[in-house]
Design an enzyme around this catalytic site. Sequence first.
Site, PDB file in Angstrom:
ATOM      1  N   LYS A   1      -7.620   3.357   5.103  1.00 12.52           N
ATOM      2  CA  LYS A   1      -7.535   1.844   5.342  1.00 12.52           C
ATOM      3  C   LYS A   1      -8.840   1.916   6.092  1.00 12.52           C
ATOM      4  O   LYS A   1      -9.166   3.050   6.494  1.00 12.52           O
ATOM      5  CB  LYS A   1      -6.201   1.717   5.968  1.00 12.52           C
ATOM      6  CG  LYS A   1      -5.419   1.473   5.473  1.00 12.52           C
ATOM      7  CD  LYS A   1      -4.153   0.408   6.322  1.00 12.52           C
ATOM      8  CE  LYS A   1      -2.563   0.494   5.172  1.00 12.52           C
ATOM      9  NZ  LYS A   1      -1.382  -0.210   6.300  1.00 12.52           N
TER      10      LYS A   1
ATOM     11  N   TYR B   1      -0.629  -6.506  -0.974  1.00 10.49           N
ATOM     12  CA  TYR B   1       0.449  -6.567  -0.363  1.00 10.49           C
ATOM     13  C   TYR B   1       1.218  -8.712   0.064  1.00 10.49           C
ATOM     14  O   TYR B   1       1.790  -8.713   0.638  1.00 10.49           O
ATOM     15  CB  TYR B   1      -0.070  -7.969   1.210  1.00 10.49           C
ATOM     16  CG  TYR B   1      -0.433  -5.519   2.042  1.00 10.49           C
ATOM     17  CD1 TYR B   1       0.816  -5.100   1.735  1.00 10.49           C
ATOM     18  CD2 TYR B   1      -1.166  -5.311   2.424  1.00 10.49           C
ATOM     19  CE1 TYR B   1       0.033  -3.741   2.249  1.00 10.49           C
ATOM     20  CE2 TYR B   1      -1.889  -3.732   2.904  1.00 10.49           C
ATOM     21  CZ  TYR B   1      -0.913  -2.667   2.555  1.00 10.49           C
ATOM     22  OH  TYR B   1      -1.062  -2.371   3.218  1.00 10.49           O
TER      23      TYR B   1
ATOM     24  N   ARG C   1       4.678   9.614   1.207  1.00 10.72           N
ATOM     25  CA  ARG C   1       5.191   9.042   1.741  1.00 10.72           C
ATOM     26  C   ARG C   1       5.547   9.929   3.344  1.00 10.72           C
ATOM     27  O   ARG C   1       5.983   9.325   4.302  1.00 10.72           O
ATOM     28  CB  ARG C   1       6.572   7.462   1.140  1.00 10.72           C
ATOM     29  CG  ARG C   1       6.403   7.241   0.561  1.00 10.72           C
ATOM     30  CD  ARG C   1       5.713   6.013   0.968  1.00 10.72           C
ATOM     31  NE  ARG C   1       5.922   5.227   1.246  1.00 10.72           N
ATOM     32  CZ  ARG C   1       5.564   4.111   2.601  1.00 10.72           C
ATOM     33  NH1 ARG C   1       4.676   2.708   2.558  1.00 10.72           N
ATOM     34  NH2 ARG C   1       7.164   3.271   3.405  1.00 10.72           N
TER      35      ARG C   1
ATOM     36  N   ARG D   1       0.428   9.460  10.185  1.00 12.84           N
ATOM     37  CA  ARG D   1       0.317   8.688  11.364  1.00 12.84           C
ATOM     38  C   ARG D   1       0.788   9.201  12.671  1.00 12.84           C
ATOM     39  O   ARG D   1       0.551   8.179  13.764  1.00 12.84           O
ATOM     40  CB  ARG D   1       0.990   7.196  11.201  1.00 12.84           C
ATOM     41  CG  ARG D   1       0.560   6.586   9.610  1.00 12.84           C
ATOM     42  CD  ARG D   1       2.035   5.544   9.246  1.00 12.84           C
ATOM     43  NE  ARG D   1       1.053   4.977   8.276  1.00 12.84           N
ATOM     44  CZ  ARG D   1       1.927   4.105   7.217  1.00 12.84           C
ATOM     45  NH1 ARG D   1       3.023   4.130   6.939  1.00 12.84           N
ATOM     46  NH2 ARG D   1       1.342   2.944   5.789  1.00 12.84           N
TER      47      ARG D   1
ATOM     48  N   ASN E   1      -2.517   1.948  11.289  1.00 10.13           N
ATOM     49  CA  ASN E   1      -2.061   2.945  11.001  1.00 10.13           C
ATOM     50  C   ASN E   1      -2.493   3.545   9.658  1.00 10.13           C
ATOM     51  O   ASN E   1      -2.074   4.748   9.478  1.00 10.13           O
ATOM     52  CB  ASN E   1      -0.030   2.707  10.734  1.00 10.13           C
ATOM     53  CG  ASN E   1      -0.060   1.563   9.649  1.00 10.13           C
ATOM     54  OD1 ASN E   1      -1.459   1.455   8.518  1.00 10.13           O
ATOM     55  ND2 ASN E   1       1.376   1.729   9.047  1.00 10.13           N
TER      56      ASN E   1
ATOM     57  N   HIS F   1      -1.906   4.307   2.965  1.00  9.46           N
ATOM     58  CA  HIS F   1      -1.283   3.115   2.657  1.00  9.46           C
ATOM     59  C   HIS F   1      -0.890   4.006   1.354  1.00  9.46           C
ATOM     60  O   HIS F   1      -1.994   4.995   0.839  1.00  9.46           O
ATOM     61  CB  HIS F   1      -1.381   1.558   1.828  1.00  9.46           C
ATOM     62  CG  HIS F   1      -0.981   1.925   0.693  1.00  9.46           C
ATOM     63  ND1 HIS F   1       0.697   0.174   0.492  1.00  9.46           N
ATOM     64  CD2 HIS F   1      -0.830   1.594  -0.142  1.00  9.46           C
ATOM     65  CE1 HIS F   1       0.596   0.326  -0.193  1.00  9.46           C
ATOM     66  NE2 HIS F   1       0.032   1.409  -0.754  1.00  9.46           N
TER      67      HIS F   1
ATOM     68  N   GLU G   1      -0.118  -1.166  -8.087  1.00 11.25           N
ATOM     69  CA  GLU G   1      -1.439  -0.956  -7.166  1.00 11.25           C
ATOM     70  C   GLU G   1      -2.205  -0.025  -8.205  1.00 11.25           C
ATOM     71  O   GLU G   1      -3.007   0.035  -8.085  1.00 11.25           O
ATOM     72  CB  GLU G   1      -0.694  -0.258  -6.206  1.00 11.25           C
ATOM     73  CG  GLU G   1       0.213  -0.819  -5.930  1.00 11.25           C
ATOM     74  CD  GLU G   1       1.195  -0.197  -4.107  1.00 11.25           C
ATOM     75  OE1 GLU G   1       1.748  -0.838  -3.283  1.00 11.25           O
ATOM     76  OE2 GLU G   1       0.683   1.127  -3.950  1.00 11.25           O
TER      77      GLU G   1
HETATM   78  N1  UDP Z   1       2.418  -3.969   9.525  1.00 14.92           N
HETATM   79  C1  UDP Z   1       2.308  -4.797  10.359  1.00 14.92           C
HETATM   80  N2  UDP Z   1       3.199  -5.438  11.346  1.00 14.92           N
HETATM   81  C2  UDP Z   1       4.692  -5.297  10.255  1.00 14.92           C
HETATM   82  C3  UDP Z   1       4.645  -4.184   9.409  1.00 14.92           C
HETATM   83  C4  UDP Z   1       4.206  -3.726   8.751  1.00 14.92           C
HETATM   84  O1  UDP Z   1       0.693  -5.040  10.503  1.00 14.92           O
HETATM   85  O2  UDP Z   1       5.401  -5.718  11.260  1.00 14.92           O
HETATM   86  C5  UDP Z   1       1.085  -3.560   8.731  1.00 14.92           C
HETATM   87  C6  UDP Z   1       1.163  -2.345   8.646  1.00 14.92           C
HETATM   88  O3  UDP Z   1       0.331  -1.714   8.413  1.00 14.92           O
HETATM   89  C7  UDP Z   1       2.309  -1.483   7.517  1.00 14.92           C
HETATM   90  C8  UDP Z   1       1.922  -2.535   6.345  1.00 14.92           C
HETATM   91  O4  UDP Z   1       1.895  -4.221   7.171  1.00 14.92           O
HETATM   92  O5  UDP Z   1       1.531  -0.591   6.533  1.00 14.92           O
HETATM   93  C9  UDP Z   1       2.436  -3.374   4.875  1.00 14.92           C
HETATM   94  O6  UDP Z   1       3.940  -2.977   5.642  1.00 14.92           O
HETATM   95  P1  UDP Z   1       5.349  -2.106   4.863  1.00 14.92           P
HETATM   96  O7  UDP Z   1       6.741  -2.463   5.766  1.00 14.92           O
HETATM   97  O8  UDP Z   1       4.720  -1.479   3.927  1.00 14.92           O
HETATM   98  O9  UDP Z   1       4.742  -0.580   5.527  1.00 14.92           O
HETATM   99  P2  UDP Z   1       4.253   1.280   5.051  1.00 14.92           P
HETATM  100  O10 UDP Z   1       4.718   0.475   2.955  1.00 14.92           O
HETATM  101  O11 UDP Z   1       2.600   0.759   4.993  1.00 14.92           O
HETATM  102  O12 UDP Z   1       4.805   1.826   5.613  1.00 14.92           O
HETATM  103 MG    MG Z   2       4.515  -0.352   2.024  1.00 17.63          MG
END
Ligand code: UDP
Ligand code: MG
Length: 154
Positions: free
Chosen positions: A9, A49, A85, A102, A112, A115, A126
């Site tokens: 990112k 997203y 993941r 992370r 973070n 992705h 994706e």
């Molecule tokens: N995010 C955020 N606040 C939140 C949850 C998510 O800013 O409360 C952002 C964060 O960058 C995250 C992305 O939105 O990586 C997508 O969220 P997801 O729950 O899909 O997390 P990931 O799959 O990236 O672990």
């Molecule tokens: Mg996600």
Amino acid sequence: MQTSLILIKPDGVQRRLVGRILTRFEEKGLQIVGARFMCIPLETAEQHYAAHKERPFYPGLVAYMTSSPVLALALRGKNSIAVIRKMLGATFGSQAEPGTIRGDFAISDGYNLVHASDSPEAAEKELELFFPEGTVEFDMRDTPWVYDVGSDLR
Ligand code: UDP
Ligand code: MG
């Protein structure tokens, strides 16, 4: 074998962590089958997203993801979607375990660093979004050593 879509990112690029993050995936034994350094178009970020569209953090998330370039990667390996993941750690940097990407490099919850696709269905969508022309097919010579020689690689 599975292919996963990874995005290093904007904070990963701006904090000069691209090489270190990519190295972790390479060292794990994952194969790079796509790489694209790019500014994500607004519509692509919104589509990527879309599942979070109703969440309060969505506008900030889209702004973050389009604020600076990212490195999009397609990484292949056995069970790679779940493996990657796990390598990322929990979503919030402040909660991610040490030893994860992370957990080692991020303390912010939103910023973070990386992705990764969370399911085969998400990966397919994706990859189509970020690599519409497909990935690069080639044999890695170390495959018998990364896996075991008799491994069933499907
Ligand atoms: N995010 C955020 N606040 C939140 C949850 C998510 O800013 O409360 C952002 C964060 O960058 C995250 C992305 O939105 O990586 C997508 O969220 P997801 O729950 O899909 O997390 P990931 O799959 O990236 O672990
Ligand atoms: Mg996600």
